[in-house]
Design an enzyme around this catalytic site. Sequence first.
Site, PDB file in Angstrom:
ATOM      1  N   ASP A 172       7.935  87.629 -36.371  1.00  0.00           N
ATOM      2  CA  ASP A 172       7.586  86.904 -35.153  1.00  0.00           C
ATOM      3  C   ASP A 172       7.679  85.400 -35.398  1.00  0.00           C
ATOM      4  O   ASP A 172       7.586  84.950 -36.549  1.00  0.00           O
ATOM      5  CB  ASP A 172       6.144  87.231 -34.718  1.00  0.00           C
ATOM      6  CG  ASP A 172       5.980  88.705 -34.384  1.00  0.00           C
ATOM      7  OD1 ASP A 172       6.990  89.352 -34.046  1.00  0.00           O
ATOM      8  OD2 ASP A 172       4.832  89.191 -34.471  1.00  0.00           O
TER       9      ASP A 172
HETATM   10  N1  URA Z   1       4.102  92.699 -37.676  1.00  0.00           N
HETATM   11  C1  URA Z   1       3.858  91.783 -36.714  1.00  0.00           C
HETATM   12  O1  URA Z   1       2.980  91.953 -35.866  1.00  0.00           O
HETATM   13  N2  URA Z   1       4.618  90.672 -36.716  1.00  0.00           N
HETATM   14  C2  URA Z   1       5.567  90.406 -37.631  1.00  0.00           C
HETATM   15  O2  URA Z   1       6.200  89.352 -37.590  1.00  0.00           O
HETATM   16  C3  URA Z   1       5.797  91.375 -38.627  1.00  0.00           C
HETATM   17  C4  URA Z   1       5.053  92.511 -38.639  1.00  0.00           C
END
Ligand code: URA
Length: 238
Positions: free
Chosen positions: A103
């Site tokens: 993310d």
């Molecule tokens: N899980 C999440 O919620 N975000 C990420 O970036 C990776 C794993």
Amino acid sequence: MRIDKFISDAGIASRRDSAKAAKTGGITVDGIVVRDVSKHIDPEKSKVVYLGREIVYRKYTYVMLNKPEGYVSATDDKSLPYVTELLPEELRRQELFPVGRLDKDTTGLMILTNNGQLAHALLAPKKHVSKVYYFTAAEPLESGAEERFKNGVTLADGYECKSAILELSSDRLSGEITLTEGKYHQIKRMIASTHNRVTSLERISFAGIPLDTSLSRGEWRYLTKDEIALLEGANKIK
Ligand code: URA
């Protein structure tokens, strides 16, 4: 392949610098000094030495990036900063892309490569490639969370997660989670399923390769031979 392309693809020097080095006799191919870097060589067979250093040919490039917050896991974006912007021009020309997504607000280990086949294979659910995340949460995690994660938590949309390892700090406000799958916002949604909220998230390992903590956020380095072997090994597991 042109000699200057070979040298720049290996991340040793830009084409302009190779041309300069060649003019002063700094490049040999199979023991013979070459002054014209537009000459072609066979990258798999020729022995190229640049300023005394032999260049080992690699068909593909693999790098590790310590992703900072605020960057999207993409090779291009019209409005947001994207991870490949953090790589130097020679690498960007090699069209590296991220193996899997983090993310925008997640930090840490991101592997980039131009080996599309391997990247694709490593993301296949049946490979169960392990990823370890360090998180902090808004509240201490409820008691029994470790067992629930081990048994597979159910997300708000009904998805039943695979077994995950949850290891908590003594105040239960942070910890590490090991996953063998990679659903959208998975960690955030797993923690949300315990009526809690992730306040920070960092990937600290992928396929057994730990984040190199000597890299500051935004810095990168080439993967070592052993690290590439770990990626290849993870791909062999059925
Ligand atoms: N899980 C999440 O919620 N975000 C990420 O970036 C990776 C794993």
